[in-house]
Design an enzyme around this catalytic site. Structure first.
Site, PDB file in Angstrom:
ATOM      1  CD  GLU A   1      -3.075  -0.313   0.042  1.00 47.61           C
ATOM      2  OE1 GLU A   1      -3.057   0.036  -1.170  1.00 47.61           O
ATOM      3  OE2 GLU A   1      -3.720  -1.265   0.461  1.00 47.61           O
TER       4      GLU A   1
ATOM      5  CG  ASP B   1      -6.057   1.987  -7.850  1.00 47.85           C
ATOM      6  OD1 ASP B   1      -5.388   1.222  -7.136  1.00 47.85           O
ATOM      7  OD2 ASP B   1      -6.448   3.108  -7.480  1.00 47.85           O
TER       8      ASP B   1
HETATM    9  C1  GLA Z   1      -5.020   4.642  -4.373  1.00 48.14           C
HETATM   10  C2  GLA Z   1      -4.238   4.955  -5.627  1.00 48.14           C
HETATM   11  C3  GLA Z   1      -3.235   3.843  -5.943  1.00 48.14           C
HETATM   12  C4  GLA Z   1      -2.394   3.513  -4.719  1.00 48.14           C
HETATM   13  C5  GLA Z   1      -3.270   3.321  -3.477  1.00 48.14           C
HETATM   14  C6  GLA Z   1      -2.464   3.150  -2.223  1.00 48.14           C
HETATM   15  O1  GLA Z   1      -5.839   3.547  -4.584  1.00 48.14           O
HETATM   16  O2  GLA Z   1      -5.105   5.145  -6.717  1.00 48.14           O
HETATM   17  O3  GLA Z   1      -2.461   4.208  -7.050  1.00 48.14           O
HETATM   18  O4  GLA Z   1      -1.430   4.485  -4.515  1.00 48.14           O
HETATM   19  O5  GLA Z   1      -4.150   4.401  -3.285  1.00 48.14           O
HETATM   20  O6  GLA Z   1      -1.715   1.984  -2.277  1.00 48.14           O
END
Ligand code: GLA
Length: 463
Positions: free
Chosen positions: A48, A194
Site C-alpha cells: 500500500e 488500480d
Molecule cells: C489509491 C491509488 C493507488 C495507490 C493506493 C495506495 O488507490 O489510486 O495508485 O497508490 O491508493 O496503495
C-alpha cells in the site's frame, strides 16, 4: 474483436446488465452496432502506497465491475448516461485536450480514460479528430469512495469503450500502461496499481505488479483462503479531502527518495524505487538509518532544497508539478519524510515476502505480513482511522489470519485474510462489533462480503 474472444470472462449477472443497457440504447437511440466493455474494481492484498514510488504491489481484481455499452457516433460528441440517478447525464466533445468538469464530477473519470486514449494513440499517428464520439450507458457496481477503485473501473472501462467504438485494439499490458497515469487528469498523483489490476486481473490469482516498466506475475490464490472485504462507511473520496493527504504523501516520499539518492550518490533519483533499483543490496532498516543520518525527520521544501543543493523553484516544479498541473499542499505543516520512507521501504520488503508466502500457501505468514502492513500504515503513514483500526482488530479477534486497510486509506474498506471456514464468523463479528454500533441499517447498507479474484477488463462487440 469478436464476441467469442472474451465473453467467457463475463459472468451471468454482467451479461444481464449488458442486455438491459443495450435494450435501452437500442430503443432510445436506434443504435445498431453496439459494444460492451467491463472493468473490475480491485482490493489490494499488500503493497500500500508503494506504487507511486515505483515499488511493487499485490492486488486482486474483484468480482465487482463497471460495465459500459457504447455505440459509435458519426460526430465527435460523447453522450453519457449513468443508470445511477446520482450521476447526471453529460455531453462533451472529443478534442486533443479535453477540459475537465468541476472537481468531483463523476464524468471526469470518463474524460481521464479518454484523454489517455487520445494521448497514446496520438503518438501512434491517430489524431483526436479521427476519433468518433460515442453514446455510452454506464452501469458501475464497484462501491464508490470505498477504496475499491471504482474510479479505475470507470477510467479503464471508458478507455476500452472509446477504443472499441473506434476499432482500436492493443495488448492488455499496453492498455494498462496507457491508463496508468490517468488519475493525474483529476489532480491525484496516483500510481498505476488500480488501473493495472483492473485491466490485467486474472481469475483465481493475485497479481504481483512491478512498475517502470509495468510487469505482472500472477500468484495463484491458495485453496481454502478467503478474502473478506468490509466497508467502514467512512468516505474515502479521492477527489475530495483524501486527495490532499494522498498528494502530500507522494511529495514526502519523493523528497525522502532524493535525499537517499544524494546520500548514496545515485543518479536520476525521483522516487524511492529509483534508489532501491540502483542499489544491489538494500534493506529497509539500512536505508531508513541513512535517511535519518542525512536529514531531519520533518522538513519543508525550502530546507529540502538547501539540503539537496537544488534551486527551490526547480525542486517545486519537479515535485509539485508546473503550470496548470501544479498540486497544492499545506506548507504550514512540515513534511514527514522519515516515517513515510520507513513505511514504503518496509512495505516493499513485505510485498516480496508475501508473494512467496502466498505462492507456497503459507497463509499464516501472509496474514502476519498483512497485520504488519496495517500497523505501518497506521503508525508511519498516518493513513488509518480509529474506525478502520477497530474493524481490523475485530476481524483478527474473530479468527482472521491478518487484516488491514486496503487502498489509499483515510476511510474506505478493510480486507481480512481468513480460512474459508472462518470467513463467515469474521463477517458476523464485524456486524456485531462495528455495524451494529453505527446508525440504523449500516450493516444492510455497507458492503461486507467475501470477494474472489476475477478477470481484468475486456471488450466485446454485441451481435
Ligand atoms: C489509491 C491509488 C493507488 C495507490 C493506493 C495506495 O488507490 O489510486 O495508485 O497508490 O491508493 O496503495
Amino acid at each position: 474483436m469478436s464476441a467469442q474472444e472474451s465473453i467467457e470472462r463475463w459472468d451471468r449477472g454482467e451479461i444481464a446488465r449488458v442486455e438491459a443497457l443495450a435494450t435501452q440504447l437500442r430503443s432510445s437511440d436506434g443504435a445498431t452496432r453496439l459494444f460492451a466493455v467491463r472493468a473490475p474494481g480491485r482490493v489490494n492484498l499488500i503493497g500500500e502506497h508503494t506504487d507511486y514510488s515505483g515499488l511493487p504491489v499485490m492486488p486482486i481484481a474483484i468480482d465487482r465491475s463497471t460495465i459500459i455499452v457504447a455505440a459509435a457516433r458519426d460526430d465527435s460528441m460523447v453522450v453519457l448516461r449513468n443508470v445511477e440517478p446520482d450521476f447526471p447525464a453529460r455531453e462533451f466533445r472529443i478534442e486533443v485536450s479535453i477540459p475537465p468538469y468541476a472537481t468531483g464530477d463523476w464524468a471526469n473519470y470518463v474524460k481521464a480514460g479518454f484523454q489517455g486514449v487520445i494521448d497514446h494513440f496520438g503518438k501512434l499517428g491517430i489524431t483526436s479528430n479521427q476519433l468518433r464520439g460515442a453514446t455510452m450507458m454506464v452501469d458501475g457496481r464497484v462501491p464508490p469512495a470505498a477504496g475499491l477503485s471504482s474510479s479505475a473501473a470507470l477510467t479503464v472501462s471508458s478507455a476500452l469503450a472509446l477504443m472499441a467504438v473506434n476499432g482500436l485494439s492493443q495488448d492488455a499490458l499496453e492498455t494498462a500502461q496507457m491508463v496508468a497515469r490517468s488519475e493525474w487528469y483529476v489532480g491525484t498523483l496516483a500510481g498505476g496499481m488500480d488501473q493495472a489490476a483492473s485491466m490485467l486481473g486474472r481469475q483465481g490469482h493475485a497479481l504481483l505488479i512491478h512498475f517502470d516498466p509495468l510487469r505482472v506475475a500472477p500468484v495463484k490464490m491458495p485453496p481454502g483462503a478467503a478474502i473478506v472485504v468490509a466497508d467502514s462507511l467512512e468516505i474515502a473520496d479521492k477527489s475530495g479531502k483524501v486527495r490532499a493527504e494522498y498528494n502530500r504523501r507522494v511529495v514526502e516520499c519523493a523528497i525522502a527518495a532524493r535525499i537517499l539518492g544524494n546520500a548514496y550518490r545515485l543518479r536520476k533519483v525521483r522516487v524511492l524505487g529509483d534508489v532501491v533499483k540502483q542499489l544491489e543490496q538494500w534493506s529497509a532498516g539500512e536505508l531508513v538509518e541513512t535517511l535519518a543520518k542525512n536529514a531531519p525527520e520533518r522538513i519543508n521544501l525550502t530546507q529540502a532544497s538547501g539540503l539537496l543543493h537544488v534551486e527551490e523553484t526547480l525542486l517545486r516544479d519537479e515535485i509539485l508539478g508546473a503550470g496548470a498541473r501544479r498540486i497544492h499542499i499545506d506548507e504550514a505543516r512540515p513534511l514527514e519524510i522519515l516515517r513515510r520512507a520507513r513505511h514504503v521501504l518496509t512495505e516493499t520488503e513485505r510485498v516480496n515476502l508475501a508473494a512467496e508466502a502466498l505462492a507456497s500457501g503459507r497463509l499464516e505468514e501472509m496474514g502476519t505480513l498483512m497485520d504488519a502492513s496495517h500497523q505501518s500504515l497506521r503508525d508511519n503513514f498516518d493513513a488509518s482511522t480509529p474506525r478502520l483500526d477497530t474493524m481490523v482488530a475485530s476481524a483478527r479477534d474473530a479468527g482472521a489470519l491478518g487484516a488491514r486497510l486496503t487502498g489509499a486509506g483515510f476511510g474506505g474498506c478493510i480486507i481480512a485474510l481468513a480460512r474459508e471456514s472462518d470467513a463467515t464468523a469474521v463477517l458476523h463479528r464485524l456486524e456485531k462489533d462495528y455495524y451494529a454500533k453505527l446508525d440504523g441499517g449500516a450493516a444492510a447498507r455497507a458492503l461486507h462480503t467475501i470477494v474472489h479474484a476475477g478477470p481484468g477488463g475486456s471488450a466485446i462487440e454485441l451481435t
